[in-house]
Design a protein around this motif. Structure first.
Motif, PDB file in Angstrom:
ATOM      1  N   LEU A   1       0.840  -1.192   0.000  1.00  0.00           N
ATOM      2  CA  LEU A   1       0.000   0.000   0.000  1.00  0.00           C
ATOM      3  C   LEU A   1       0.872   1.237   0.000  1.00  0.00           C
ATOM      4  N   GLU A   2       0.345   2.349  -0.507  1.00  0.00           N
ATOM      5  CA  GLU A   2       0.999   3.641  -0.342  1.00  0.00           C
ATOM      6  C   GLU A   2       0.825   4.092   1.104  1.00  0.00           C
ATOM      7  N   GLY A   3       1.687   5.013   1.560  1.00  0.00           N
ATOM      8  CA  GLY A   3       1.720   5.382   2.969  1.00  0.00           C
ATOM      9  C   GLY A   3       0.383   5.846   3.523  1.00  0.00           C
ATOM     10  N   LEU A   4      -0.328   6.727   2.796  1.00  0.00           N
ATOM     11  CA  LEU A   4      -1.584   7.264   3.316  1.00  0.00           C
ATOM     12  C   LEU A   4      -2.673   6.207   3.460  1.00  0.00           C
ATOM     13  N   PRO A   5      -2.946   5.365   2.426  1.00  0.00           N
ATOM     14  CA  PRO A   5      -3.920   4.296   2.636  1.00  0.00           C
ATOM     15  C   PRO A   5      -3.544   3.352   3.765  1.00  0.00           C
ATOM     16  N   ALA A   6      -2.259   3.035   3.908  1.00  0.00           N
ATOM     17  CA  ALA A   6      -1.834   2.163   5.003  1.00  0.00           C
ATOM     18  C   ALA A   6      -2.141   2.807   6.349  1.00  0.00           C
ATOM     19  N   ALA A   7      -1.885   4.116   6.465  1.00  0.00           N
ATOM     20  CA  ALA A   7      -2.179   4.819   7.711  1.00  0.00           C
ATOM     21  C   ALA A   7      -3.686   4.839   7.992  1.00  0.00           C
TER      22      ALA A   7
ATOM     23  N   ALA B   1       8.462   3.454   9.884  1.00  0.00           N
ATOM     24  CA  ALA B   1       8.118   2.105   9.418  1.00  0.00           C
ATOM     25  C   ALA B   1       7.497   2.141   8.029  1.00  0.00           C
ATOM     26  N   VAL B   2       6.596   3.097   7.785  1.00  0.00           N
ATOM     27  CA  VAL B   2       5.992   3.233   6.455  1.00  0.00           C
ATOM     28  C   VAL B   2       7.067   3.559   5.420  1.00  0.00           C
ATOM     29  N   GLY B   3       8.011   4.416   5.798  1.00  0.00           N
ATOM     30  CA  GLY B   3       9.090   4.766   4.883  1.00  0.00           C
ATOM     31  C   GLY B   3       9.928   3.568   4.487  1.00  0.00           C
ATOM     32  N   ILE B   4      10.159   2.652   5.423  1.00  0.00           N
ATOM     33  CA  ILE B   4      10.904   1.436   5.086  1.00  0.00           C
ATOM     34  C   ILE B   4      10.082   0.564   4.145  1.00  0.00           C
ATOM     35  N   GLY B   5       8.786   0.408   4.441  1.00  0.00           N
ATOM     36  CA  GLY B   5       7.931  -0.418   3.599  1.00  0.00           C
ATOM     37  C   GLY B   5       7.834   0.065   2.170  1.00  0.00           C
ATOM     38  N   LEU B   6       7.946   1.378   1.978  1.00  0.00           N
ATOM     39  CA  LEU B   6       7.850   1.938   0.632  1.00  0.00           C
ATOM     40  C   LEU B   6       9.000   1.509  -0.276  1.00  0.00           C
ATOM     41  N   PHE B   7      10.093   1.014   0.316  1.00  0.00           N
ATOM     42  CA  PHE B   7      11.244   0.615  -0.487  1.00  0.00           C
ATOM     43  C   PHE B   7      11.473  -0.893  -0.446  1.00  0.00           C
ATOM     44  N   LEU B   8      10.397  -1.639  -0.186  1.00  0.00           N
ATOM     45  CA  LEU B   8      10.483  -3.091  -0.181  1.00  0.00           C
ATOM     46  C   LEU B   8       9.618  -3.661  -1.295  1.00  0.00           C
ATOM     47  N   PRO B   9      10.054  -4.775  -1.918  1.00  0.00           N
ATOM     48  CA  PRO B   9       9.204  -5.423  -2.909  1.00  0.00           C
ATOM     49  C   PRO B   9       7.996  -6.072  -2.210  1.00  0.00           C
TER      50      PRO B   9
ATOM     51  N   ILE C   1       5.649  -4.218  -4.324  1.00  0.00           N
ATOM     52  CA  ILE C   1       5.181  -3.015  -5.034  1.00  0.00           C
ATOM     53  C   ILE C   1       5.356  -1.773  -4.183  1.00  0.00           C
ATOM     54  N   GLY C   2       6.442  -1.692  -3.409  1.00  0.00           N
ATOM     55  CA  GLY C   2       6.706  -0.457  -2.692  1.00  0.00           C
ATOM     56  C   GLY C   2       6.851   0.702  -3.664  1.00  0.00           C
ATOM     57  N   VAL C   3       6.092   1.770  -3.447  1.00  0.00           N
ATOM     58  CA  VAL C   3       6.070   2.882  -4.402  1.00  0.00           C
ATOM     59  C   VAL C   3       7.463   3.491  -4.564  1.00  0.00           C
ATOM     60  N   GLY C   4       8.155   3.720  -3.468  1.00  0.00           N
ATOM     61  CA  GLY C   4       9.500   4.292  -3.543  1.00  0.00           C
ATOM     62  C   GLY C   4      10.461   3.383  -4.298  1.00  0.00           C
ATOM     63  N   LEU C   5      10.333   2.064  -4.073  1.00  0.00           N
ATOM     64  CA  LEU C   5      11.200   1.113  -4.769  1.00  0.00           C
ATOM     65  C   LEU C   5      10.967   1.163  -6.271  1.00  0.00           C
ATOM     66  N   LEU C   6       9.698   1.175  -6.696  1.00  0.00           N
ATOM     67  CA  LEU C   6       9.392   1.189  -8.121  1.00  0.00           C
ATOM     68  C   LEU C   6       9.875   2.481  -8.775  1.00  0.00           C
ATOM     69  N   MET C   7       9.747   3.596  -8.056  1.00  0.00           N
ATOM     70  CA  MET C   7      10.247   4.856  -8.612  1.00  0.00           C
ATOM     71  C   MET C   7      11.765   4.815  -8.755  1.00  0.00           C
ATOM     72  N   ALA C   8      12.454   4.272  -7.754  1.00  0.00           N
ATOM     73  CA  ALA C   8      13.918   4.190  -7.818  1.00  0.00           C
ATOM     74  C   ALA C   8      14.359   3.278  -8.966  1.00  0.00           C
ATOM     75  N   LEU C   9      13.653   2.162  -9.146  1.00  0.00           N
ATOM     76  CA  LEU C   9      13.998   1.240 -10.227  1.00  0.00           C
ATOM     77  C   LEU C   9      13.787   1.898 -11.585  1.00  0.00           C
ATOM     78  N   ARG C  10      12.729   2.705 -11.698  1.00  0.00           N
ATOM     79  CA  ARG C  10      12.473   3.369 -12.971  1.00  0.00           C
ATOM     80  C   ARG C  10      13.561   4.408 -13.270  1.00  0.00           C
TER      81      ARG C  10
END
Length: 243
Positions: free
Chosen positions: A145-151, A179-187, A189-198
């Motif tokens: 999930l993205e950070g806001l929906p998860a919250a 914790a949400v920030g870490i989750g965003l960079f984990l596979p 579909i972490g949003v931050g991870l996908l942006m970094a990969l792109r």
């Protein structure tokens, strides 16, 4: 900082020479135009002139104007290409947010937040273990999930419990934000991870081999926040904002 220091020596990253006084003055003059951005954002928030979304639009417009009129290092055609690339990246993120919102709705309908509250009830007597468990759940949610929906899914159920067992709200929110920030960079579909990969144009496997030391450092930092609440409360206490 420790991880970056070790990596710099292990991988032989290049070092910058110490600037001379003349070079420092040139750098200061060159930084005046970019420094308008943080000053504009802070002043706008302080005086209530605009919201965070409006600030993003204003900063984007300022960046375009600076590139075209001051630096003059981008042509109109190149700017259109950049806008196209930005639109593709934004579309990917918005699609993820849309899927996350549907997922959040389904979880709410199935009663998952209430179930989480029941699972966490035995941990009420141990605040640090409660926070650790909540953080791991939030990290897992942040992976899909993205950070806001998860919250939105988790906080309404967990926050009253945290208040009840004596966890300070500021400490609780900062721990969950980390914790949400870490989750965003984990596979997967972490949003931050996908942006970094792109941006890097590499696969998840190639990325993970390079960034796992930083991930370990983030988890260590999260544990320090959980075990030492004063890290998060020191500045608010000194400012007289909390007791």
């Amino acid at each position: 900082m420790v991880v970056i220091f070790v990596q710099a020596h292990r991988l032989g990253w290049p070092k910058d020479a110490r600037p001379t006084s003349a070079e420092f003055q040139v750098a200061v003059r060159a930084s005046l135009v970019p420094m308008v951005v943080p000053l504009l954002i802070v002043a706008g928030f302080y005086f209530g002139a605009f919201t965070a979304t409006e600030a993003g639009a204003l900063v984007a417009a300022y960046a375009v104007a600076a590139a075209l009129l001051y630096y003059r290092n981008v042509t109109i055609r190149e700017m259109l290409v950049l806008v196209h690339e930005s639109a593709l990246l934004t579309a990917a993120v918005v699609f993820l947010l849309a899927v996350a919102s549907v997922y959040q709705f389904l979880m709410g309908m199935l009663g998952v937040p209430a179930l989480l509250g029941e699972w966490l009830r035995p941990l009420h007597t141990t605040p640090w273990l409660f926070l650790l468990t909540v953080s791991l759940i939030v990290v897992a949610f942040g992976m899909v999930l993205e950070g806001l929906p998860a919250a939105v899914v988790i906080i309404p159920v967990i926050f009253p419990i945290a208040r009840q067992i004596g966890i300070h709200p500021i400490h609780f929110n900062i721990v969950l934000t980390a914790a949400v920030g870490i989750g965003l960079f984990l596979p997967p579909i972490g949003v931050g991870l996908l942006m970094a990969l792109r941006f890097a144009d590499i696969s998840v496997g190639q990325h993970f081999r390079s960034y796992w030391p930083y991930l370990v450092a983030l988890f260590v930092g999260l544990m320090l926040l959980i075990l030492l609440p004063e890290i998060t409360l020191f500045l608010p206490r000194r400012a007289g904002m909390v007791r």
